[in-house]
Design a protein around this motif. Structure first.
Motif, PDB file in Angstrom:
ATOM      1  N   VAL A  93      24.536 -52.922   0.177  1.00 12.35           N
ATOM      2  CA  VAL A  93      24.395 -54.042   1.123  1.00 12.35           C
ATOM      3  C   VAL A  93      25.454 -53.939   2.214  1.00 12.35           C
ATOM      4  O   VAL A  93      25.152 -54.098   3.408  1.00 12.35           O
ATOM      5  CB  VAL A  93      24.485 -55.403   0.389  1.00 12.35           C
ATOM      6  N   LEU A  94      26.693 -53.684   1.821  1.00 15.06           N
ATOM      7  CA  LEU A  94      27.773 -53.565   2.807  1.00 15.06           C
ATOM      8  C   LEU A  94      27.539 -52.379   3.739  1.00 15.06           C
ATOM      9  O   LEU A  94      27.778 -52.473   4.952  1.00 15.06           O
ATOM     10  CB  LEU A  94      29.122 -53.438   2.096  1.00 15.06           C
ATOM     11  N   GLN A  95      27.047 -51.295   3.197  1.00 14.32           N
ATOM     12  CA  GLN A  95      26.775 -50.109   4.015  1.00 14.32           C
ATOM     13  C   GLN A  95      25.640 -50.385   5.008  1.00 14.32           C
ATOM     14  O   GLN A  95      25.720 -50.013   6.179  1.00 14.32           O
ATOM     15  CB  GLN A  95      26.428 -48.936   3.113  1.00 14.32           C
ATOM     16  N   ARG A  96      24.596 -51.047   4.545  1.00 15.10           N
ATOM     17  CA  ARG A  96      23.481 -51.380   5.456  1.00 15.10           C
ATOM     18  C   ARG A  96      23.927 -52.389   6.514  1.00 15.10           C
ATOM     19  O   ARG A  96      23.500 -52.320   7.668  1.00 15.10           O
ATOM     20  CB  ARG A  96      22.285 -51.908   4.664  1.00 15.10           C
ATOM     21  N   GLU A 127      20.875 -58.121   5.127  1.00 16.93           N
ATOM     22  CA  GLU A 127      20.720 -56.944   4.269  1.00 16.93           C
ATOM     23  C   GLU A 127      20.638 -57.285   2.788  1.00 16.93           C
ATOM     24  O   GLU A 127      20.206 -56.450   1.992  1.00 16.93           O
ATOM     25  CB  GLU A 127      21.847 -55.945   4.532  1.00 16.93           C
ATOM     26  N   ALA A 128      21.025 -58.496   2.396  1.00 17.89           N
ATOM     27  CA  ALA A 128      20.892 -58.917   0.998  1.00 17.89           C
ATOM     28  C   ALA A 128      19.454 -59.349   0.696  1.00 17.89           C
ATOM     29  O   ALA A 128      19.107 -59.550  -0.469  1.00 17.89           O
ATOM     30  CB  ALA A 128      21.864 -60.037   0.683  1.00 17.89           C
ATOM     31  N   HIS A 129      18.641 -59.508   1.716  1.00 19.81           N
ATOM     32  CA  HIS A 129      17.208 -59.835   1.574  1.00 19.81           C
ATOM     33  C   HIS A 129      16.969 -61.083   0.726  1.00 19.81           C
ATOM     34  O   HIS A 129      16.089 -61.101  -0.125  1.00 19.81           O
ATOM     35  CB  HIS A 129      16.431 -58.649   0.997  1.00 19.81           C
ATOM     36  N   GLY A 130      17.786 -62.119   0.957  1.00 20.59           N
ATOM     37  CA  GLY A 130      17.580 -63.390   0.263  1.00 20.59           C
ATOM     38  C   GLY A 130      18.228 -63.482  -1.101  1.00 20.59           C
ATOM     39  O   GLY A 130      18.184 -64.540  -1.727  1.00 20.59           O
ATOM     40  N   ASN A 131      18.832 -62.430  -1.601  1.00 22.52           N
ATOM     41  CA  ASN A 131      19.501 -62.457  -2.904  1.00 22.52           C
ATOM     42  C   ASN A 131      20.893 -63.071  -2.701  1.00 22.52           C
ATOM     43  O   ASN A 131      21.830 -62.404  -2.275  1.00 22.52           O
ATOM     44  CB  ASN A 131      19.606 -61.042  -3.466  1.00 22.52           C
ATOM     45  N   LYS A 132      21.019 -64.375  -3.001  1.00 19.28           N
ATOM     46  CA  LYS A 132      22.273 -65.104  -2.755  1.00 19.28           C
ATOM     47  C   LYS A 132      23.440 -64.560  -3.581  1.00 19.28           C
ATOM     48  O   LYS A 132      24.577 -64.544  -3.128  1.00 19.28           O
ATOM     49  CB  LYS A 132      22.090 -66.604  -3.038  1.00 19.28           C
ATOM     50  N   GLY A 133      23.172 -64.122  -4.806  1.00 19.44           N
ATOM     51  CA  GLY A 133      24.237 -63.559  -5.638  1.00 19.44           C
ATOM     52  C   GLY A 133      24.776 -62.268  -5.052  1.00 19.44           C
ATOM     53  O   GLY A 133      25.988 -62.048  -5.011  1.00 19.44           O
ATOM     54  N   LEU A 134      23.873 -61.409  -4.599  1.00 18.53           N
ATOM     55  CA  LEU A 134      24.276 -60.151  -3.978  1.00 18.53           C
ATOM     56  C   LEU A 134      25.035 -60.408  -2.678  1.00 18.53           C
ATOM     57  O   LEU A 134      26.046 -59.761  -2.401  1.00 18.53           O
ATOM     58  CB  LEU A 134      23.031 -59.295  -3.724  1.00 18.53           C
ATOM     59  N   GLU A 135      24.550 -61.392  -1.920  1.00 14.06           N
ATOM     60  CA  GLU A 135      25.230 -61.763  -0.670  1.00 14.06           C
ATOM     61  C   GLU A 135      26.643 -62.270  -0.948  1.00 14.06           C
ATOM     62  O   GLU A 135      27.604 -61.872  -0.277  1.00 14.06           O
ATOM     63  CB  GLU A 135      24.418 -62.842   0.042  1.00 14.06           C
ATOM     64  N   ALA A 136      26.798 -63.124  -1.972  1.00 18.50           N
ATOM     65  CA  ALA A 136      28.113 -63.678  -2.318  1.00 18.50           C
ATOM     66  C   ALA A 136      29.047 -62.576  -2.812  1.00 18.50           C
ATOM     67  O   ALA A 136      30.238 -62.552  -2.454  1.00 18.50           O
ATOM     68  CB  ALA A 136      27.954 -64.772  -3.372  1.00 18.50           C
ATOM     69  N   ASP A 137      28.530 -61.655  -3.626  1.00 13.45           N
ATOM     70  CA  ASP A 137      29.365 -60.551  -4.115  1.00 13.45           C
ATOM     71  C   ASP A 137      29.831 -59.657  -2.974  1.00 13.45           C
ATOM     72  O   ASP A 137      30.992 -59.249  -2.929  1.00 13.45           O
ATOM     73  CB  ASP A 137      28.600 -59.724  -5.152  1.00 13.45           C
TER      74      ASP A 137
END
Length: 185
Positions: A93-96, A127-137
């Motif tokens: 996610v960070l790379q994208r 880039e997290a495509h709606g995944n709030k947990g992935l976005e928060a991490d």
């Protein structure tokens, strides 16, 4: 008679007796010998000019330049292969997000501006495509990376908006990608 102070060296050039004694090469020399002589004389003049420049500019204070902040581009365009995406989800996610800022532009003061450029958090959110947990991490790893480099920073948006250009925010996204990959996130 008033006392005068000396003026800078540029106002009083020192004549070179070697070049002044032989301003033009003698005619009895061959063309190659004359060219060699002129080349030697010009080298001496250029060396003297370099020394005079150093003397005349030695008093000017300059600030050191952080070479990491100097943008460089190749002289000829290089077609780069698409990046290899990181196998870990947070690092990917960070790379994208970094890639999105490189290609779509960086902004401050908004998640997305009217031209379609994103801030750091806006790029992560997309880039997290709606995944709030992935976005928060991803945001947590990025904030941790920023704090390690810049000290106490309130938040990712505060850091993003404190910069007038996208170089440093994009660099921090790139560093955070490596941190997340090393942590296996």
């Amino acid at each position: 008679m008033p006392h005068t102070t000396p003026t800078p060296a540029i106002d009083h050039p020192t004549p070179n007796t070697q070049t002044a004694a032989c301003p033009t090469p003698p005619a009895e020399l061959t063309l190659e010998e004359r060219l060699t002589l002129v080349n030697t004389l010009m080298t001496v003049r250029l060396d003297e000019a370099a020394v005079a420049y150093e003397v005349n500019t030695a008093h000017i204070e300059t600030e050191p330049v952080d070479l990491a902040d100097v943008p460089t581009v190749p002289l000829t365009p290089i077609l780069q292969p698409p990046p290899q995406w990181s196998p870990t989800p947070v690092a990917a996610v960070l790379q994208r997000a970094h890639q999105r800022l490189l290609t779509g532009g960086w902004c401050s003061g908004a998640l997305v501006d009217e031209d379609g450029a994103h801030c750091m958090l806006g790029a992560i959110r997309i880039e997290a495509h709606g995944n709030k947990g992935l976005e928060a991490d991803a945001a947590a790893v990025l904030l941790d990376t920023i704090r390690r480099r810049f000290g106490d920073v309130e938040s990712v948006p505060a850091f993003n908006d404190s910069h007038g250009g996208g170089r440093i925010p994009m660099r921090m996204l790139d560093h955070a990608t490596g941190v997340a990959a090393n942590r296996g996130l």
